[in-house]
Write an enzyme that holds these catalytic residues in place. Structure first.
Site, PDB file in Angstrom:
ATOM      1  N   CYS B  87     -15.015   1.644  -0.229  1.00  0.00           N
ATOM      2  CA  CYS B  87     -15.083   0.644  -1.475  1.00  0.00           C
ATOM      3  C   CYS B  87     -16.470   0.434  -2.051  1.00  0.00           C
ATOM      4  O   CYS B  87     -17.057   1.349  -2.667  1.00  0.00           O
ATOM      5  CB  CYS B  87     -14.427  -0.518  -0.862  1.00  0.00           C
ATOM      6  SG  CYS B  87     -13.940  -1.817  -2.220  1.00  0.00           S
ATOM      7  N   HIS B 195      -9.201   1.140   1.908  1.00  0.00           N
ATOM      8  CA  HIS B 195     -10.016   0.695   3.045  1.00  0.00           C
ATOM      9  C   HIS B 195      -9.473   1.230   4.536  1.00  0.00           C
ATOM     10  O   HIS B 195      -8.540   0.357   4.986  1.00  0.00           O
ATOM     11  CB  HIS B 195      -9.881  -0.893   3.292  1.00  0.00           C
ATOM     12  CG  HIS B 195     -11.064  -1.565   2.175  1.00  0.00           C
ATOM     13  ND1 HIS B 195     -12.072  -1.642   2.551  1.00  0.00           N
ATOM     14  CD2 HIS B 195     -10.734  -1.787   1.013  1.00  0.00           C
ATOM     15  CE1 HIS B 195     -12.965  -2.305   1.770  1.00  0.00           C
ATOM     16  NE2 HIS B 195     -11.897  -2.435   0.748  1.00  0.00           N
ATOM     17  N   GLU B 197     -10.526   1.355   7.297  1.00  0.00           N
ATOM     18  CA  GLU B 197     -10.710   0.599   8.552  1.00  0.00           C
ATOM     19  C   GLU B 197      -9.994  -0.794   8.637  1.00  0.00           C
ATOM     20  O   GLU B 197      -9.853  -1.343   9.598  1.00  0.00           O
ATOM     21  CB  GLU B 197     -12.131   0.023   8.407  1.00  0.00           C
ATOM     22  CG  GLU B 197     -12.663  -1.122   7.483  1.00  0.00           C
ATOM     23  CD  GLU B 197     -12.540  -0.657   6.163  1.00  0.00           C
ATOM     24  OE1 GLU B 197     -11.850  -0.072   5.585  1.00  0.00           O
ATOM     25  OE2 GLU B 197     -13.039  -1.578   5.282  1.00  0.00           O
TER      26      GLU B 197
END
Lengths: 82, 223
Positions: B87, B195, B197
């Protein structure tokens, strides 16, 4: 001395903000607007006593290293006595 | 695998990255403050996290891309280190020149925050080694400026050289050729707007991002 830097998106790079502004102007009855492009104006106050050529070269360096992203933007520099 | 996370003022996904790395590697990653010029010794893998570094002043990632840590990050990349920019981290990597192109305002002007379906593109990176080429994974996005732009020659080069890692199944932001993530020439730097994660199989709902981290970890273990 003052340096004014104008940073704009290059031609061909989509400017969705400009598009939205243009569409809203049309909706408000400003039918003559064909398009809008949005840019930035950055005003730099420089030390006194700089030679114009040297100042311009320094500001160009600033544009290349931080003020503009030349992948998507072009810039224009104006120098003026403060 | 010794991992690190770079933290800028305004990073806000650094904790997510730290949590994911700890969960997957079993070790606390090194937290690297952007003002340091001392690169931690022995790092294998660094995450440049998401957020709004420097409040997105000037351009997303522009100020962070000129932080004191950046020359060290570039040296790490040049020495063959693995870097994942997520990002805002992707925006920062393009600003530093570690990855080509730039991220523009979303074509629809809206901030987009939702799960997206990504297609794994054929490529030979560690990041995607545990996914099947062409398979579909679900990873969340949350961004306002994720519209990937590069000139046609650069896009052709990225596609021709197998440097597109992921594409959107339903392009949420106007990205050129539906590109969601790209790789460096040596395939060891990946920048992506979604994302991973936030999809590692915990409370957050999905687990499709997990293999991106284990892929790097296992590649490093066998290297």
């Amino acid at each position: 001395m003052k340096a004014i830097v104008y940073v704009e998106l290059k031609n061909g790079v989509l400017d969705p903000q400009g598009k939205a502004v243009s569409e809203t102007l049309s909706r408000l009855g400003f039918d003559e607007v064909k398009s809008a492009r949005i840019g930035k104006r950055i005003e730099l106050e420089l030390e006194d006593g700089l030679a114009k050529d040297a100042a311009e070269a320094r500001v160009k360096e600033m544009c290349e290293s931080l003020l503009a992203n030349t992948v998507i933007e072009r810039y224009q520099i104006e120098l003026a006595d403060a | 695998m010794k991992a690190g996370v770079i933290i800028f003022p305004g990073s806000n996904c650094d904790r997510d990255a730290i949590t994911a790395l700890k969960d997957i590697t079993g070790q606390d990653p090194v937290q690297i403050w952007h003002k340091t010029t001392e690169w931690p010794k022995g790092l294998d893998f660094v995450v440049v996290p998401g957020g709004f570094s420097y409040g997105d002043y000037l351009r997303c990632g522009a100020m962070a891309g000129n932080s004191p840590i950046i020359p060290e990050l570039k040296a790490f990349a040049n020495s063959g280190g693995h870097i994942l920019g997520i990002c805002n981290g992707f925006q920062i990597l393009t600003e530093t020149g570690l990855l080509p192109g730039a991220l523009l305002r979303n074509a629809g002007l809206n901030f987009v925050c939702r799960n997206e379906r990504l297609i794994v593109s054929p490529n030979s990176s560690a990041f995607t080694s545990e996914y099947q080429s062409g398979s579909e994974i679900i990873v969340p996005v949350a961004h306002h400026d994720g519209n990937f732009f590069a000139d046609d020659a650069t896009l052709d080069m990225l596609e021709g050289d197998g440097r597109v890692a992921f594409r959107y199944a339903d392009n949420p932001n106007g990205s050129a050729r539906d590109i969601a993530g790209i790789l460096s020439e040596n395939r060891r730097v990946l920048g992506m707007m979604p994302h991973p994660e936030r999809a590692i199989g915990g409370h957050e709902g999905g687990s499709d991002g997990r293999a991106m981290f284990t892929g790097v970890m296992n590649a490093l273990a066998t290297a």
